[in-house]
Design an enzyme around this catalytic site. Structure first.
Site, PDB file in Angstrom:
ATOM      1  N   ASP A   5     -20.037-114.992  18.832  1.00  0.00           N
ATOM      2  CA  ASP A   5     -20.643-116.324  18.819  1.00  0.00           C
ATOM      3  C   ASP A   5     -19.574-117.383  18.564  1.00  0.00           C
ATOM      4  O   ASP A   5     -18.546-117.101  17.924  1.00  0.00           O
ATOM      5  CB  ASP A   5     -21.718-116.410  17.735  1.00  0.00           C
ATOM      6  CG  ASP A   5     -22.949-115.582  18.081  1.00  0.00           C
ATOM      7  OD1 ASP A   5     -23.139-115.276  19.272  1.00  0.00           O
ATOM      8  OD2 ASP A   5     -23.703-115.229  17.151  1.00  0.00           O
ATOM      9  N   TYR A  42     -16.813-105.775  10.674  1.00  0.00           N
ATOM     10  CA  TYR A  42     -17.061-107.180  10.345  1.00  0.00           C
ATOM     11  C   TYR A  42     -17.068-107.389   8.832  1.00  0.00           C
ATOM     12  O   TYR A  42     -17.422-106.476   8.081  1.00  0.00           O
ATOM     13  CB  TYR A  42     -18.430-107.629  10.871  1.00  0.00           C
ATOM     14  CG  TYR A  42     -18.617-107.540  12.354  1.00  0.00           C
ATOM     15  CD1 TYR A  42     -18.344-108.627  13.178  1.00  0.00           C
ATOM     16  CD2 TYR A  42     -19.093-106.369  12.944  1.00  0.00           C
ATOM     17  CE1 TYR A  42     -18.542-108.554  14.551  1.00  0.00           C
ATOM     18  CE2 TYR A  42     -19.292-106.284  14.320  1.00  0.00           C
ATOM     19  CZ  TYR A  42     -19.012-107.370  15.119  1.00  0.00           C
ATOM     20  OH  TYR A  42     -19.202-107.291  16.470  1.00  0.00           O
ATOM     21  N   ASP A  70     -28.556-117.330  11.179  1.00  0.00           N
ATOM     22  CA  ASP A  70     -27.248-117.690  10.645  1.00  0.00           C
ATOM     23  C   ASP A  70     -27.334-119.085  10.035  1.00  0.00           C
ATOM     24  O   ASP A  70     -28.422-119.661   9.921  1.00  0.00           O
ATOM     25  CB  ASP A  70     -26.147-117.601  11.719  1.00  0.00           C
ATOM     26  CG  ASP A  70     -26.408-118.540  12.905  1.00  0.00           C
ATOM     27  OD1 ASP A  70     -27.187-119.511  12.766  1.00  0.00           O
ATOM     28  OD2 ASP A  70     -25.831-118.296  13.979  1.00  0.00           O
ATOM     29  N   ARG A  99     -26.271-110.492  12.092  1.00  0.00           N
ATOM     30  CA  ARG A  99     -27.226-111.490  11.581  1.00  0.00           C
ATOM     31  C   ARG A  99     -28.518-110.813  11.146  1.00  0.00           C
ATOM     32  O   ARG A  99     -29.035-111.060  10.048  1.00  0.00           O
ATOM     33  CB  ARG A  99     -27.564-112.506  12.677  1.00  0.00           C
ATOM     34  CG  ARG A  99     -26.505-113.542  12.964  1.00  0.00           C
ATOM     35  CD  ARG A  99     -26.958-114.465  14.064  1.00  0.00           C
ATOM     36  NE  ARG A  99     -26.878-113.858  15.380  1.00  0.00           N
ATOM     37  CZ  ARG A  99     -27.567-114.271  16.444  1.00  0.00           C
ATOM     38  NH1 ARG A  99     -28.447-115.258  16.329  1.00  0.00           N
ATOM     39  NH2 ARG A  99     -27.413-113.694  17.612  1.00  0.00           N
TER      40      ARG A  99
END
Length: 299
Positions: A41, A69, A83, A177
């Protein structure tokens, strides 16, 4: 003119889409043959390997690798996008922040194979339209669940009043997310992902990466080849089979070969000679005694 073939281990900056990065790399390197290996993103920074030249043939294999991550789970507020950039849709006061042990207990529930429902603000297609298109039109649609693998899930820090930091290593298709939201729900709070950084894709990690600024300096110094990783780095998760030089030309011609004893029962394998990647092969669908090429990498 230098022909570029290899993997550009880009550290994607915030504020750019993955496609923006591809377009910029094409312009900087003066080549159209650039492909990315897993969308990030715009608000996310991190490891985004770009495949250049012949390496564009391995995009599906590098995309299919594990990703790692670092994410911040923020408790007390849920957003429409899951988010920090979406509208708040639910809030709750945090009267008693969960203990480390309570968080660890919940994290244990998400290790291994889990089921996720993709967020409405995502590019997953349902009936030919992307979910975010439905979301923008305030349309309701059933979202298909998916099975994903969480290989590692660790609590890194709880030094914040309303959030904590986790490290996740997961399979392709995992929505971090959604993972943050589901972890928060299990702790009893609405929540969202406040921050995200991708620290590795397959065997390519942050220490391997270069920024656009570093790439520009290398190009100006005629050293653009120095930052490219070999194709083997993007295929390191596959079985490597070395063949004799007498077989090398047959591989480069894309010919079928007798199946080597060490060829894996499932999935593809890399055929190499003198440690150079020649091709990716699979078992022939009509004759299990043979292997056939999926990708061939010419000199």
């Amino acid at each position: 003119m230098v022909i570029l073939n290899g993997i550009l281990p880009l550290w994607k900056p915030r504020g750019m889409t993955s496609h923006d990065c591809v377009v910029k790399a094409r312009r900087m390197l003066h080549t159209k043959k650039v492909g990315h290996t897993g969308t990030l993103d715009p608000e996310v920074e991190g490891v985004l390997p770009l495949c250049i030249g012949q390496a564009t043939k391995i995009v599906p294999y590098l995309t299919d690798t594990h990703k790692t991550y670092i994410a911040e789970v923020k408790l007390g507020t849920a957003t429409e996008t899951e988010d920090s950039h979406g509208e708040i849709i639910e809030e709750a006061e945090i009267s008693d922040f969960p203990s480390k042990q309570a968080i660890e207990n919940v994290l244990q529930l998400f290790r291994g194979e889990i089921t996720q429902i993709p967020p409405m603000y995502s590019a997953v297609k349902v009936q030919g339209k992307k979910l975010y298109e439905y979301a923008r039109n305030n349309e309701e649609v059933d979202r298909p669940s998916r099975r994903v693998l969480i290989y590692d899930l660790d609590l890194l820090s709880t030094d914040y009043k309303d959030s904590f930091i986790i490290k996740v290593t997961c399979s392709k298709g995992t929505y971090i997310r959604t993972l943050c939201v589901d972890i928060g729900k299990n702790l009893g709070y609405p929540s969202h992902m406040a921050n995200l950084v991708r620290t590795s894709t397959g065997s390519i990690s942050k220490k391997d990466t270069v920024t656009f600024e570093e790439i520009e300096k290398a190009i100006n110094a005629d050293k653009e080849l120095e930052f490219l990783l070999p194709l083997s780095r993007g295929l390191s998760h596959l079985k490597f089979i070395e063949v004799e030089k007498t077989v090398k030309q047959r591989v480069l011609y894309g010919q079928k070969l007798p199946r080597p004893d060490e060829f894996p029962e499932t999935g593809p394998a890399v055929i190499a000679s003198d440690n150079r990647v020649l091709a990716v092969y699979q078992i022939h669908p009509d004759n299990p005694e043979l292997i056939k090429p999926l990708r061939v990498f010419n000199e």
